[in-house]
Design an enzyme around this catalytic site. Structure first.
Site, PDB file in Angstrom:
ATOM      1  N   ARG A  95     -21.914  11.127  45.823  1.00  0.00           N
ATOM      2  CA  ARG A  95     -22.491  10.729  44.327  1.00  0.00           C
ATOM      3  C   ARG A  95     -23.612  11.110  44.182  1.00  0.00           C
ATOM      4  O   ARG A  95     -24.278  11.384  43.053  1.00  0.00           O
ATOM      5  CB  ARG A  95     -21.753   9.351  43.868  1.00  0.00           C
ATOM      6  CG  ARG A  95     -20.152   9.193  44.283  1.00  0.00           C
ATOM      7  CD  ARG A  95     -20.040   7.535  44.178  1.00  0.00           C
ATOM      8  NE  ARG A  95     -20.351   7.218  42.831  1.00  0.00           N
ATOM      9  CZ  ARG A  95     -20.166   5.678  42.792  1.00  0.00           C
ATOM     10  NH1 ARG A  95     -19.658   4.898  43.638  1.00  0.00           N
ATOM     11  NH2 ARG A  95     -20.389   5.350  41.401  1.00  0.00           N
TER      12      ARG A  95
ATOM     13  N   ILE B  83     -14.457   3.753  52.069  1.00  0.00           N
ATOM     14  CA  ILE B  83     -14.615   4.701  50.854  1.00  0.00           C
ATOM     15  C   ILE B  83     -14.712   3.748  49.469  1.00  0.00           C
ATOM     16  O   ILE B  83     -14.246   2.560  49.549  1.00  0.00           O
ATOM     17  CB  ILE B  83     -13.685   5.984  50.685  1.00  0.00           C
ATOM     18  CG1 ILE B  83     -12.159   5.069  50.622  1.00  0.00           C
ATOM     19  CG2 ILE B  83     -13.741   6.682  51.842  1.00  0.00           C
ATOM     20  CD1 ILE B  83     -11.021   6.149  50.472  1.00  0.00           C
ATOM     21  N   ASP B  84     -15.282   4.321  48.414  1.00  0.00           N
ATOM     22  CA  ASP B  84     -15.657   3.434  47.165  1.00  0.00           C
ATOM     23  C   ASP B  84     -14.215   3.040  46.589  1.00  0.00           C
ATOM     24  O   ASP B  84     -13.451   3.743  46.813  1.00  0.00           O
ATOM     25  CB  ASP B  84     -16.558   4.247  46.588  1.00  0.00           C
ATOM     26  CG  ASP B  84     -17.911   4.303  46.790  1.00  0.00           C
ATOM     27  OD1 ASP B  84     -18.501   3.843  47.752  1.00  0.00           O
ATOM     28  OD2 ASP B  84     -18.619   5.543  46.533  1.00  0.00           O
ATOM     29  N   LYS B  85     -14.582   2.023  46.111  1.00  0.00           N
ATOM     30  CA  LYS B  85     -13.359   1.379  45.389  1.00  0.00           C
ATOM     31  C   LYS B  85     -12.714   2.484  44.339  1.00  0.00           C
ATOM     32  O   LYS B  85     -11.442   2.651  44.314  1.00  0.00           O
ATOM     33  CB  LYS B  85     -13.788   0.356  44.326  1.00  0.00           C
ATOM     34  CG  LYS B  85     -12.671  -0.069  43.367  1.00  0.00           C
ATOM     35  CD  LYS B  85     -13.370  -1.174  42.191  1.00  0.00           C
ATOM     36  CE  LYS B  85     -12.251  -1.599  41.251  1.00  0.00           C
ATOM     37  NZ  LYS B  85     -12.830  -2.366  40.288  1.00  0.00           N
TER      38      LYS B  85
END
Length: 314
Positions: A237, A137-139
Site C-alpha cells: 500500500r 495480512i491487513d484486515k
C-alpha cells in the site's frame, strides 16, 4: 495504569526518545516503547512525542502504561475456508474485513477465534492471543494466510519467512499508469507525520522490496501481480502510494481521493463495488518445514474485486 515521569539530563540531551526511554525503562522492549509513543502514551513537556524526537535538557517525559485488558478467547464458528491442511500447518483463505488476531480494540470475530473452533489443540501454540499465527495480512486484505498447528512448525515457518524463502504474491488494483514492470527497493518506516501510516520516503528504517508486473490496464487503472520479498507493515500500500499509484479504496494511503464525485463513472463504479483496499494475497508457496514437499496455495479472486475489474473493463 502505571505512570512514570523523567527529566532529561544534560548528558542525555540529543538522544532519540525511544532510545532514551529504553535506557530508563529496561524492562520494556524498544518495540513496546515505540508502540506506546505512536499511540500517544508518551508526552514530552506536555506534548505527544515521536520516537525519533531528540530530547532537550530539562524536558519532562511522562509515560503512561495502559493496564492490559483481559481477553477471553472464545472459539467462534467463522467457517474459514482451508486451502491446505496437514498435521503440522494449514493455509486459510482469509476474507476481507476480518482481523487476524485480537488487539487494538478488536476482541471477537478474528481469524484466531475461528481457528480455535476449527483446529484441535491450537490454543497456546506460540502465545495465548496469537495461537498458530505465523504472519499477518491487513484486515481489509483478502487471501492466503499460513497457520502453524504445533510449536515446532511455528518456529520452522517463522524461520522460512525470516529467511525470505516464502513466495508471497498479491493482486493489486491501483490508480494511474505504472510501468509494465518494476521494482521498489527502499528504506521503509513509520510516516514522519501520520503515525498510522508507513512510508518509503524516510531517512532511516528497514529495507523493503516490492516487485510488480502489470497484468492489464486502462488509461485510469492497472491490475498488477505483486511479489513481496520483505514483509513490512502496509508495504504494498505504501510503496504504490508513494510512487503515485495508490490502491483503489485505500483511504489511509490516498486511493479514495481519486474516487469522489468528479471521478470518471467507471472509477466510481469500481470503488462502489469494492469498498475496501484493492489488495488480495493471491499465492503463498514454500517448502514444507517438516518434510520439504512444496506447498503452493492460490486464493480465488473474491467477488468484490471481480466486480471492480468488470466495472473498469480490466
Amino acid at each position: 495504569m502505571t505512570s512514570y515521569r523523567f527529566v532529561v539530563e544534560a548528558a542525555e540531551a540529543g538522544a532519540r526518545l525511544d532510545k532514551l526511554l529504553a535506557a530508563k525503562l529496561p524492562s520494556f522492549s524498544r518495540a513496546r516503547l515505540q508502540a506506546l509513543i505512536s499511540e500517544g502514551h508518551v508526552l514530552v513537556s506536555g506534548k505527544p512525542g515521536k520516537a525519533a524526537l531528540r530530547a532537550s535538557p530539562g524536558a519532562v517525559l511522562d509515560v503512561e502504561i495502559p493496564a492490559p485488558r483481559a481477553v477471553e478467547l472464545i472459539p467462534e464458528d467463522l467457517r474459514l475456508r482451508v486451502l491446505f491442511e496437514d498435521e503440522a500447518l494449514l493455509v486459510i483463505d482469509k476474507p476481507a474485513g476480518m482481523v487476524v488476531h485480537p488487539g487494538a480494540g478488536v476482541y471477537q470475530g478474528t481469524v484466531v477465534h475461528g481457528l480455535l473452533h476449527q483446529v484441535a489443540d491450537l490454543r497456546g501454540v506460540g502465545g495465548e492471543l496469537r495461537p498458530g499465527i505465523v504472519h499477518r495480512i491487513d484486515k481489509d486484505t483478502s487471501g492466503c494466510l499460513a497457520v502453524a498447528k504445533t510449536d515446532v512448525s511455528l518456529r520452522a515457518l517463522q524461520a522460512l519467512f525470516k529467511a525470505r524463502k516464502v513466495e508471497k504474491r498479491y493482486r493489486a488494483l491501483v490508480h494511474g499508469r505504472p510501468p509494465d514492470a518494476g521494482e521498489m527497493d527502499t528504506l521503509f518506516g513509520r510516516h514522519p507525520v501520520d503515525r498510522k501510516r508507513f512510508s518509503s520516503k524516510v531517512h532511516e528504517g528497514k529495507n523493503a522490496v516490492t516487485r510488480f508486473t502489470v497484468l492489464s490496464r486502462t488509461p485510469l487503472a492497472a491490475w498488477a501481480d505483486v511479489e513481496l520479498f520483505t514483509g513490512r507493515t502496509h508495504q504494498i500500500r505504501a510503496h504504490f502510494a508513494d510512487a503515485g499509484w495508490p490502491l483503489f479504496c485505500d483511504k489511509l494511503y490516498g486511493g479514495t481521493k481519486k474516487e469522489g464525485p468528479s471521478a470518471p463513472p467507471e472509477v466510481r463504479a469500481a470503488a462502489a463495488a469494492l469498498g475496501r483496499q484493492g489488495l488480495h494475497a493471491f499465492r503463498l508457496a514454500f517448502d514444507h518445514p517438516l518434510g520439504g514437499k512444496r506447498v503452493a496455495c492460490e486464493s480465488p479472486l473474491p467477488p468484490d474485486l471481480r466486480a471492480a475489474l468488470v466495472a473498469l473493463g480490466l
